[in-house]
Scaffold this active site. Structure first.
Site, short mmCIF file in Angstrom:
data_model
loop_
_atom_site.label_atom_id
_atom_site.label_comp_id
_atom_site.label_asym_id
_atom_site.label_seq_id
_atom_site.Cartn_x
_atom_site.Cartn_y
_atom_site.Cartn_z
NE ARG A 62 -3.99 1.83 2.46
CZ ARG A 62 -4.12 2.66 3.50
NH1 ARG A 62 -3.29 2.57 4.53
NH2 ARG A 62 -5.07 3.56 3.50
CG HIS A 66 -1.62 5.16 -0.56
ND1 HIS A 66 -2.34 5.54 0.56
CD2 HIS A 66 -2.41 4.26 -1.22
CE1 HIS A 66 -3.51 4.90 0.58
NE2 HIS A 66 -3.57 4.12 -0.49
CG ASN A 94 -1.43 8.19 3.05
OD1 ASN A 94 -1.86 7.15 2.57
ND2 ASN A 94 -0.77 9.09 2.36
CG HIS A 194 -8.19 -3.69 -1.72
ND1 HIS A 194 -9.26 -2.80 -1.83
CD2 HIS A 194 -7.11 -2.91 -1.46
CE1 HIS A 194 -8.82 -1.56 -1.64
NE2 HIS A 194 -7.52 -1.60 -1.41
#
Length: 318
Positions: A62, A66, A94, A194
């Site tokens: 992740r 990001h 975040n 995911h």
């Protein structure tokens, strides 16, 4: 005299190797000459971290995601706040959520140790860590293109605007990915990340209490640990096998068991339904497309050549 000449020649050769290494396009072989020990060192630390806590693999994946969605894959997400800017760690997507920075610190220290100096960028570390985390959890392998350099600044505003939100519907998701040069196949494949990891209650509360395109038993099960009021940080797995990289995420979407609104949006009568179904039937197809889309995401606006820097500490500019 001869000894001094030899030392000077060695210094010139090392300088040329380093300069040439950082002047070309991204390549999987980028560190083969200047530090062949770098990638094995990263893999060792990632495997240790995932062995200690399987959830960490998803967290590290992740971080790379990001990072790339905010002005490209430049390691900006790792920077702590300074008087000049607020860290992206405090962006809406975040804050009190993104994690794994201590693992990145440990990797940076180990890589600099085995290389003898800082030659591997923090941005490249994130890209390799993402791949190694997926592999450690049973997912596909792919060749990571390397040669990125690190940014010297960060943008919380861009992070707030460009990182996909769990409340997004399909058109918003398509638009958000398109801004990064990613198409619908990339959207569905990368969303398959995911298949590992967890989400906090506040990100899926509205879905399990108010939405109708959700399996009733699944919603009831999730409500046990996510009350209408309170319990915001309580965790739930993003699919039915949260610690294993497989295609259960897509099977869950077909069964209306997507945890986030943005997950179920991928299978809700729209143009991504067919890809979700395809991946739910065939893990190999998903795994291949996921690797290809990760490579494509890793190509988003990298700093190369003389742009940026190689940080000595991933949390601050030199």
């Amino acid at each position: 005299m001869a000894s001094k000449s030899c030392l000077y020649l060695v210094a010139v050769i090392m300088l040329l190797l380093t300069t040439n290494a950082f002047s070309g396009p991204l390549s999987p072989e980028f560190y083969d000459t200047i530090c062949p020990q770098a990638l094995p060192a990263i893999k060792r630390v990632v495997e240790e971290a995932v062995q200690q806590e399987r959830r960490m693999g998803a967290s590290l994946l992740r971080v790379h995601f990001h990072d790339c969605f905010v002005n490209g894959c430049d390691g900006s997400i790792l920077l702590d706040s300074t008087p000049s800017f607020t860290s992206e760690k405090f962006a809406l997507a975040n804050n009190n959520s993104i994690r794994g920075f201590e693992v990145i610190d440990r990797i940076k220290w180990e890589v600099d140790r085995v290389c003898g100096r800082p030659v591997v960028s923090c941005a490249d570390i994130l890209a390799v860590v993402a791949r190694d985390s997926v592999v450690a959890l049973g997912g596909p392998n792919w060749k990571v293109k390397l040669g990125r350099r690190d940014s010297t600044t960060a943008s919380i505003d861009t992070a707030n605007n460009d990182i996909p939100a769990p409340s997004m519907d399909l058109p918003a998701l398509i638009n958000t990915f398109s801004k990064q040069g990613l198409d619908i196949k990339d959207l569905v494949a990368l969303s398959g990340g995911h298949t590992i990891g967890f989400a906090q209650c506040f990100t899926f509360r509205d879905r399990i209490y108010n939405e109708t395109n959700i399996d009733s038993d699944f919603a009831a099960q999730r409500r046990v640990n996510c009350p209408r009021n309170g319990g915001d940080p309580n965790l739930a797995p993003l699919d039915s096998t949260g610690g294993l990289f497989d295609n259960k995420y897509f099977c869950d979407l077909v069964s209306k068991k997507g945890l986030l609104h943005s997950d179920q949006a991928l299978f809700n009568g729209g143009e991504t339904d067919s890809l979700v179904k395809k991946y739910s039937y065939n893990f190999e197809d998903f795994a291949e497309d996921f690797g290809e889309s990760m490579i494509k995401m890793g190509d988003i606006r990298p700093l190369t050549g003389t742009q940026g820097q190689i940080r000595y500490n991933c949390r601050r500019a030199n």
